[in-house]
Motif scaffolding. Structure first.
Motif, short mmCIF file in Angstrom:
data_model
loop_
_atom_site.label_atom_id
_atom_site.label_comp_id
_atom_site.label_asym_id
_atom_site.label_seq_id
_atom_site.Cartn_x
_atom_site.Cartn_y
_atom_site.Cartn_z
N VAL A 36 8.14 -7.36 5.65
CA VAL A 36 7.96 -6.30 4.65
C VAL A 36 6.71 -5.47 4.90
O VAL A 36 6.23 -4.79 4.01
CB VAL A 36 7.95 -6.89 3.21
CG1 VAL A 36 9.29 -7.49 2.87
CG2 VAL A 36 6.84 -7.92 3.06
N GLY A 37 6.18 -5.52 6.08
CA GLY A 37 5.01 -4.70 6.39
C GLY A 37 3.72 -5.32 5.85
O GLY A 37 3.61 -6.52 5.70
N ILE A 38 2.81 -4.43 5.55
CA ILE A 38 1.47 -4.90 5.14
C ILE A 38 1.41 -5.05 3.63
O ILE A 38 1.94 -4.23 2.87
CB ILE A 38 0.40 -3.89 5.61
CG1 ILE A 38 0.31 -3.94 7.14
CG2 ILE A 38 -0.97 -4.21 5.02
CD1 ILE A 38 -0.63 -2.95 7.73
N ILE A 39 0.74 -6.10 3.19
CA ILE A 39 0.40 -6.23 1.76
C ILE A 39 -1.12 -6.33 1.67
O ILE A 39 -1.77 -6.81 2.59
CB ILE A 39 1.07 -7.46 1.09
CG1 ILE A 39 0.72 -8.76 1.84
CG2 ILE A 39 2.57 -7.28 1.02
CD1 ILE A 39 1.22 -10.01 1.13
N GLU A 40 -1.66 -5.83 0.56
CA GLU A 40 -3.12 -5.81 0.38
C GLU A 40 -3.49 -6.61 -0.86
O GLU A 40 -2.92 -6.40 -1.93
CB GLU A 40 -3.61 -4.36 0.18
CG GLU A 40 -3.62 -3.55 1.46
CD GLU A 40 -4.02 -2.10 1.23
OE1 GLU A 40 -4.32 -1.42 2.22
OE2 GLU A 40 -4.02 -1.66 0.07
N SER A 41 -4.46 -7.49 -0.70
CA SER A 41 -4.95 -8.29 -1.84
C SER A 41 -6.35 -7.83 -2.19
O SER A 41 -7.12 -7.41 -1.32
CB SER A 41 -5.03 -9.77 -1.47
OG SER A 41 -3.86 -10.19 -0.85
N VAL A 42 -6.66 -7.92 -3.46
CA VAL A 42 -8.02 -7.61 -3.91
C VAL A 42 -8.32 -8.47 -5.14
O VAL A 42 -7.43 -8.74 -5.96
CB VAL A 42 -8.19 -6.11 -4.22
CG1 VAL A 42 -7.31 -5.67 -5.37
CG2 VAL A 42 -9.63 -5.74 -4.48
N PRO A 71 0.80 -1.23 0.00
CA PRO A 71 0.00 0.00 0.00
C PRO A 71 0.83 1.28 0.00
O PRO A 71 0.42 2.29 -0.55
CB PRO A 71 -0.84 -0.10 1.27
CG PRO A 71 -0.19 -1.14 2.10
CD PRO A 71 0.54 -2.05 1.19
N ARG A 72 2.04 1.23 0.59
CA ARG A 72 2.83 2.46 0.66
C ARG A 72 3.45 2.82 -0.68
O ARG A 72 3.38 3.95 -1.14
CB ARG A 72 3.92 2.33 1.72
CG ARG A 72 3.37 2.53 3.14
CD ARG A 72 4.41 2.29 4.19
NE ARG A 72 5.58 3.15 4.02
CZ ARG A 72 6.73 2.96 4.65
NH1 ARG A 72 6.88 1.93 5.45
NH2 ARG A 72 7.74 3.78 4.47
N THR A 73 4.00 1.83 -1.35
CA THR A 73 4.70 2.12 -2.62
C THR A 73 3.83 1.83 -3.84
O THR A 73 4.22 2.16 -4.96
CB THR A 73 5.99 1.27 -2.73
OG1 THR A 73 5.61 -0.11 -2.69
CG2 THR A 73 6.93 1.56 -1.57
N LYS A 74 2.68 1.22 -3.65
CA LYS A 74 1.77 0.80 -4.75
C LYS A 74 2.44 -0.19 -5.69
O LYS A 74 2.01 -0.37 -6.82
CB LYS A 74 1.27 2.02 -5.56
CG LYS A 74 0.58 3.07 -4.74
CD LYS A 74 -0.76 2.60 -4.23
CE LYS A 74 -1.42 3.67 -3.37
NZ LYS A 74 -2.46 3.15 -2.52
N GLU A 75 3.50 -0.81 -5.24
CA GLU A 75 4.21 -1.78 -6.09
C GLU A 75 3.42 -3.08 -6.10
O GLU A 75 2.98 -3.56 -5.06
CB GLU A 75 5.60 -2.03 -5.51
CG GLU A 75 6.54 -2.79 -6.41
CD GLU A 75 7.85 -3.11 -5.71
OE1 GLU A 75 8.24 -2.34 -4.81
OE2 GLU A 75 8.46 -4.14 -6.04
N GLU A 76 3.24 -3.62 -7.31
CA GLU A 76 2.48 -4.88 -7.45
C GLU A 76 3.40 -6.06 -7.15
O GLU A 76 4.56 -6.08 -7.59
CB GLU A 76 1.95 -5.02 -8.88
CG GLU A 76 0.94 -3.97 -9.29
CD GLU A 76 -0.46 -4.31 -8.85
OE1 GLU A 76 -1.32 -3.42 -8.89
OE2 GLU A 76 -0.70 -5.47 -8.45
N LEU A 77 2.84 -7.04 -6.47
CA LEU A 77 3.63 -8.23 -6.14
C LEU A 77 3.74 -9.16 -7.34
O LEU A 77 4.76 -9.82 -7.54
CB LEU A 77 2.93 -8.96 -4.99
CG LEU A 77 3.79 -9.87 -4.12
CD1 LEU A 77 4.95 -9.10 -3.53
CD2 LEU A 77 2.96 -10.45 -2.99
#
Lengths: 191, 176
Positions: B165-171, B129-135
């Motif tokens: 690596v902190g939080i990751i967000e899935s959608v 969420p911070r860098t908007k980088e896609e996994l």
């Protein structure tokens, strides 16, 4: 007063003109009315056709609505839902409950010789699901394994159905104590 | 006078025809009007339950004789952690396969065997969420493609903390 035949003027058409005029006028009016009623008839035929297709569409809409409602009822059935210490989990079925429902044909009134209680159970679940087929398909993580398991929870199709509407959902199948399997819920309703 | 009368009558007829035509036009317009999509609610619920179930699914990551069962959520977390390693091949694995590859393969396969078979397209995105980088690049999409330029329904964000690596967000987006 005597009239001389020699001096009597020949009859002219002027005395018939008002009658002819009236007849022509009447004919015109009848023609107008005739055309008007023809137009009304076309309108009615068109409206009837439109109503026919609208009725068909409405029937499909109602069937889809019934399919969605049946799906939601199954998702929240306490006979299947995951629960732990009176807390229920959304979009989750317990595998043991599913297996029990299938083995004992719980939604279809049980196995063996039907008793009055079995008939009541059958009527009860029929009042909830009506004519429908409800299946849970457990998918194996590795497709190559071909270990998919299928559980038919309720199978009551309409014998001569004209339409069927399948709906699908994803549920977690919980195997005690903490293992979750990926599963699909297939609900088909008939009309 | 008679001509005027005849003309008036013809005008009357024309008016009737015009009125009936207008009436039919309105009927046709009404019947062609798009009805609101009543399936949107079911689609949204489907997206949510699909992603929730996918992340909860237990997988067997045993290797080297050591039994190891993880939820796909944990495999995804390992994938996130692997992203910042200088040598990603040295990172976490599942059944001897790098976590990111394992997750993409299993998730794509499960979604294709359900949503894909049901004629639905999907897009699965995971980002920081911070860098908007896609996994995952490219994103995990169905065999029929993603939801570009289509009306799509979202599962909502599923944030998860990871160890390093902190939080990751899935959608998950689902569309027709």
């Amino acid at each position: 007063m005597p009239v001389s035949l020699l001096t009597m003027a020949p009859p002219t058409n002027l005395s018939f003109v008002p009658q002819k005029k009236a007849q022509i006028h009447m004919t015109e009016t009848i023609a107008v009315l005739f055309i008007f009623f023809i137009l009304i008839l076309f309108g009615l035929i068109f409206y009837a056709q439109f109503q026919k297709s609208a009725f068909k569409e409405k029937a499909e809409e109602l069937l889809q609505k019934r399919a969605t409602e049946t799906m939601l009822k199954v998702l929240f059935l306490p006979e299947l839902a995951c629960s732990e210490r009176s807390l229920s989990e959304d979009n989750c079925f317990e595998l043991a409950k599913v297996q029990a429902v299938v083995d004992r044909k719980l939604f279809e009134g049980g196995t063996g010789v039907p008793t009055e209680i079995d008939q009541e159970k059958r009527d009860y679940y029929f009042s909830i699901f009506s004519y429908a087929t409800i299946k849970v398909q457990q998918l194996s993580v590795d497709a190559a394994d071909e270990n998919d398991e299928s559980y038919v929870l309720y199978d009551h199709p309409l014998l001569k159905f004209t339409k069927s509407e399948p709906t699908f959902f994803i549920v977690a199948l919980k195997e005690a104590p903490d293992t979750y399997h990926f599963a699909s819920l297939d609900v088909t309703v008939y009309s | 006078m008679n001509n005027k009368k005849a003309q008036m009558e013809i005008i009357g007829l024309v008016v009737i025809v015009i009125l009936i035509s207008l009436g039919m036009l309105f009927l046709v317009q009404f019947s062609l009007k798009e009805k609101p999509d009543e399936k949107a609610f079911t689609r949204k619920g489907l997206a949510f339950s699909t992603l929730s179930t996918l992340l909860k699914t237990t997988v067997d990551c045993s290797e080297n004789g050591e039994r190891r069962e993880l939820e796909l959520r944990e495999v995804l977390g390992d994938c996130g952690a692997n992203t910042f390693l200088s040598d990603p091949s040295s990172g976490e694995t599942c059944s001897r396969e790098p976590s990111c590859d394992y997750f993409a393969r299993v998730a794509g396969d499960l979604l294709d065997r359900t949503l894909g078979v049901w004629g639905k397209r999907y897009e699965f995105q995971v980002q920081f969420p911070r860098t908007k980088e896609e996994l995952f690049d490219p994103q995990i999409t169905g065999e029929a493609g993603g939801c570009e330029d289509k009306e799509r329904d979202s599962s909502g964000l599923f944030p998860q903390p990871t160890a390093s690596v902190g939080i990751i967000e899935s959608v998950l987006y689902v569309c027709e």
